[in-house]
Design a protein around this motif. Structure first.
Motif, PDB file in Angstrom:
ATOM      1  N   PRO A  81       0.798  -1.216   0.017  1.00 34.04           N
ATOM      2  CA  PRO A  81       0.022   0.031  -0.051  1.00 34.04           C
ATOM      3  C   PRO A  81       0.736   1.257  -0.153  1.00 34.04           C
ATOM      4  O   PRO A  81       0.561   2.413  -0.551  1.00 34.04           O
ATOM      5  CB  PRO A  81      -0.868  -0.289   1.225  1.00 34.04           C
ATOM      6  CG  PRO A  81      -0.998  -1.534   1.644  1.00 34.04           C
ATOM      7  CD  PRO A  81       0.383  -2.199   1.058  1.00 34.04           C
ATOM      8  N   SER A  82       2.218   1.130   0.694  1.00 34.93           N
ATOM      9  CA  SER A  82       2.952   2.398   0.605  1.00 34.93           C
ATOM     10  C   SER A  82       4.102   2.201  -0.325  1.00 34.93           C
ATOM     11  O   SER A  82       5.050   2.780  -0.155  1.00 34.93           O
ATOM     12  CB  SER A  82       3.517   2.566   1.973  1.00 34.93           C
ATOM     13  OG  SER A  82       4.133   1.558   2.520  1.00 34.93           O
ATOM     14  N   ARG A 122       3.023   5.229  -4.826  1.00 27.35           N
ATOM     15  CA  ARG A 122       3.593   6.225  -4.654  1.00 27.35           C
ATOM     16  C   ARG A 122       3.685   7.048  -5.976  1.00 27.35           C
ATOM     17  O   ARG A 122       3.592   8.128  -6.235  1.00 27.35           O
ATOM     18  CB  ARG A 122       5.004   6.245  -4.125  1.00 27.35           C
ATOM     19  CG  ARG A 122       5.163   5.966  -2.777  1.00 27.35           C
ATOM     20  CD  ARG A 122       6.710   5.330  -2.443  1.00 27.35           C
ATOM     21  NE  ARG A 122       6.770   4.852  -0.990  1.00 27.35           N
ATOM     22  CZ  ARG A 122       6.873   5.485  -0.062  1.00 27.35           C
ATOM     23  NH1 ARG A 122       7.274   7.024  -0.113  1.00 27.35           N
ATOM     24  NH2 ARG A 122       6.893   5.389   1.430  1.00 27.35           N
ATOM     25  N   PRO A 165      -1.137   6.088   2.747  1.00 27.72           N
ATOM     26  CA  PRO A 165      -1.309   4.548   2.259  1.00 27.72           C
ATOM     27  C   PRO A 165      -2.669   4.001   2.532  1.00 27.72           C
ATOM     28  O   PRO A 165      -3.106   4.073   3.540  1.00 27.72           O
ATOM     29  CB  PRO A 165      -0.067   3.888   2.986  1.00 27.72           C
ATOM     30  CG  PRO A 165       0.859   4.775   3.425  1.00 27.72           C
ATOM     31  CD  PRO A 165       0.063   6.040   3.663  1.00 27.72           C
ATOM     32  N   PHE A 195       5.577   8.995   2.300  1.00 29.12           N
ATOM     33  CA  PHE A 195       4.422   8.874   1.538  1.00 29.12           C
ATOM     34  C   PHE A 195       3.721  10.255   1.074  1.00 29.12           C
ATOM     35  O   PHE A 195       3.712  10.957   2.125  1.00 29.12           O
ATOM     36  CB  PHE A 195       3.346   7.871   1.814  1.00 29.12           C
ATOM     37  CG  PHE A 195       2.450   7.416   0.758  1.00 29.12           C
ATOM     38  CD1 PHE A 195       2.700   6.181   0.212  1.00 29.12           C
ATOM     39  CD2 PHE A 195       0.958   8.138   0.735  1.00 29.12           C
ATOM     40  CE1 PHE A 195       1.805   5.570  -1.016  1.00 29.12           C
ATOM     41  CE2 PHE A 195       0.312   7.660  -0.148  1.00 29.12           C
ATOM     42  CZ  PHE A 195       0.508   6.568  -0.735  1.00 29.12           C
ATOM     43  N   PRO A 196       3.418  10.601  -0.132  1.00 31.06           N
ATOM     44  CA  PRO A 196       3.309   9.734  -1.266  1.00 31.06           C
ATOM     45  C   PRO A 196       4.481  10.414  -2.360  1.00 31.06           C
ATOM     46  O   PRO A 196       4.353  10.144  -3.640  1.00 31.06           O
ATOM     47  CB  PRO A 196       1.980  10.279  -1.952  1.00 31.06           C
ATOM     48  CG  PRO A 196       1.889  11.702  -1.593  1.00 31.06           C
ATOM     49  CD  PRO A 196       2.388  11.776  -0.457  1.00 31.06           C
TER      50      PRO A 196
END
Length: 562
Positions: free
Chosen positions: A119-120, A125, A137, A332-333
């Protein structure tokens, strides 16, 4: 060069392989069975092992996950590899970009793939926030998902290059253009001609490699720890946890599960073989009735694109390892790190230099041992003018088809009882069990392809068998020998379970450290260890390419340029 001389050399090598590699597998399997059936008083369970195994939570789902992820990934890798071969028409140069994925150890590729799809991860990203709107995320299980999709994709990314290169090596002996032309003349499209005519002629050479891929996918541990479901995990991961537990009551059900996994692999391979026969019989009936395959242009475009996308994802996964190892701050992101640093690489006190040296030493020792045995085996075959019997081929493939967990626990017990477990020598020996088949299979084709007239000429000049071997065969085969050594070294670097079990926690390599760090919170350290793990085989392949050029720069004929 007498037949008796070759027979004696061959028997000596067979005895060494049988005692050094096959006997430990059988002894480990017997010891695992002894614990599983309750004959070891120190490790036996209070309950019947089968009942104790069935009582453990999530066992049924673990078995189902094992079958699903193993069979699905093998089918997907085989299908996409064949589609890729069909798309490029068997062109050798078009597959050169598969080499980094083939060389990369499974754990390193899995860690990079997790960095990519998390997710991250890098994909999220790159698409955030402009395409997704995510500033944090998302709460999506893209890694460790309960259905094992991430594990299936990761296994496919790893096994697709292997199967593609095996197909490439086998397809050169087939009249592909003539077969396709015949199919077109009978009214089939190009895709149908490849599937109806080329694939049946090609598949016998692929059968054992496909079985090896299937066995590995069903019993893999390192990739399943990094990418697969965690609660419950696949059966191989669950067994590893039970074997590493401090509760001795779990050892007997774990050993029973190891035997069950071996049976599961055997039954799955038998089911695959039965499926081969059923599909072939069905295809023959359809073709005999004049059936023409439906044209599917969309599939012809989608399948190679999917294969290319997975290969690109694998290459990006390896690149992400290096990027993370140099990142200092990467929130992130942002698509790239905000700050870069060499601090991790410069801190030699953290222990990575020692682990690197340990990995290199074990890999070099296991590769050298395997190379000596393979060369002497092949020399014995050549001198005695023997063909390779089926039982000898089965002997070579045995470590590839046998699930590691089925015998490694028992082998560790055998080694510890003999007083040789838990040290570098024992781990090196265990690694050699798995490097020898790859070295042997890699070297065989080049060995038998060498022009025998070279040796007849040397014999006419008075050179004896060993002189011909040392001054003619070895120099001519330096390139293939170094390539086989590089492959053997890459296999050793990638070994996780042999180091974990036979090392008893006292021997650490880059693979065991990378897998341990993959579940931690610092991606930078995990990225550094996984980068080293991936770079070591690449360095070995580089040496295999460069050394013949440097050594034979004044003897271009040995490089195929004369």
């Amino acid at each position: 060069m007498t037949g008796g001389e070759g027979r004696g050399l061959r028997l000596s090598v067979l005895a060494a392989v049988a005692l050094g590699f096959v006997a430990p597998i059988l002894a480990g399997l017997a010891e695992t069975a002894r614990v599983a059936l309750g004959f070891d008083a120190g490790l036996s369970s209070d309950a019947v092992p089968l009942a104790a195994l069935a009582a453990l939570p999530g066992v049924g789902k673990s078995i189902a996950l094992t079958l699903w992820t193993g069979v699905a990934s093998t089918l997907l890798a085989f299908f996409l590899a064949f589609e890729l071969m069909m798309w490029i028409g068997g062109a050798r140069r078009a597959t050169s970009w598969l080499a980094p994925l083939l060389a990369a150890p499974h754990a390193a590729l899995a860690i990079g793939f997790a960095f990519l799809i998390a997710p991250s991860g890098w994909i999220a990203r790159a698409l955030s926030p402009w395409a997704t709107g995510w500033s944090l995320p998302p709460d999506i299980a893209t890694v460790h998902d309960p259905l094992g999709i991430a594990l299936i994709l990761g296994l496919t990314v790893k096994e697709l290059p292997f199967l593609a290169l095996v197909m490439l090596a086998s397809i050169g002996s087939l009249p592909v253009a003539r077969l396709v032309a015949t199919g077109r003349a009978l009214g089939h499209g190009r895709r149908a001609a490849w599937y109806w005519l080329v694939l049946p002629a090609l598949y016998p050479a692929l059968r054992l490699p496909v079985y090896a891929v299937l066995s590995f996918s069903l019993s893999v541990v390192d990739m399943a720890i990094i990418l697969g479901p965690s609660n419950p995990p696949t059966l191989a991961v669950a067994m590893t946890r039970w074997f590493q537990s401090a509760d001795l009551q779990l050892f007997a059900p774990a050993a029973f599960a190891a035997l069950l996994l071996g049976l599961l692999v055997a039954l799955t391979i038998f089911g695959w073989h039965l499926g081969e026969r059923l599909v072939a019989a069905h295809a023959r009936r359809r073709l005999a009735r004049g059936w023409r395959a439906l044209r599917a242009p969309w599939l012809g475009a989608l399948a190679p694109s999917a294969a290319g996308g997975l290969v690109a994802a694998g290459l990006m996964a390896l690149l992400s390892l290096i990027v993370w190892s140099f990142a200092w701050r990467w929130s992130f992101p942002h698509a790239l790190p905000e700050r870069w640093s060499l601090a991790l690489w410069g801190d030699t006190r953290s222990g990575w230099v020692h682990v690197l040296a340990e990995t290199a030493l074990i890999g070099a020792g296991a590769t050298l041992l395997s190379l000596i045995l393979a060369i002497l085996w092949l020399e014995g075959e050549t001198r005695g003018r023997f063909g390779r019997a089926r039982w000898a081929t089965a002997l070579i493939y045995l470590p590839l088809l046998m699930p590691q967990l089925a015998f490694l626990f028992g082998l560790n017990v055998v080694f510890l009882k003999a007083g040789i477990g838990g040290d570098r020598t024992a781990v090196l020996w265990a690694h050699a069990i798995f490097t020898f088949p790859y070295v042997m299979l890699t070297l065989t084709e080049a060995w038998h392809r060498l022009d025998p007239r070279l040796f007849h000429s040397a014999a006419s000049l008075g050179a004896g068998p060993w002189r011909r071997f040392l001054t003619v065969r070895l120099p001519c085969l330096l390139g293939p020998i170094l390539t086989a050594a590089a492959i053997g070294f890459a296999v050793s670097v990638a070994q996780y379970l042999p180091t974990l079990f036979i090392g008893s926690g006292r021997v650490t390599t880059l693979t065991t450290e990378a897998v341990t760090l993959s579940s931690g919170g610092d991606r930078r350290v995990a990225g550094m260890y996984a980068s080293l793990q991936a770079l070591m085989p690449l360095a070995a392949y580089g040496l295999a390419l460069v050394l013949p050029v440097l050594l034979w720069k004044n003897r271009q004929g040995l490089l195929g340029r004369g």
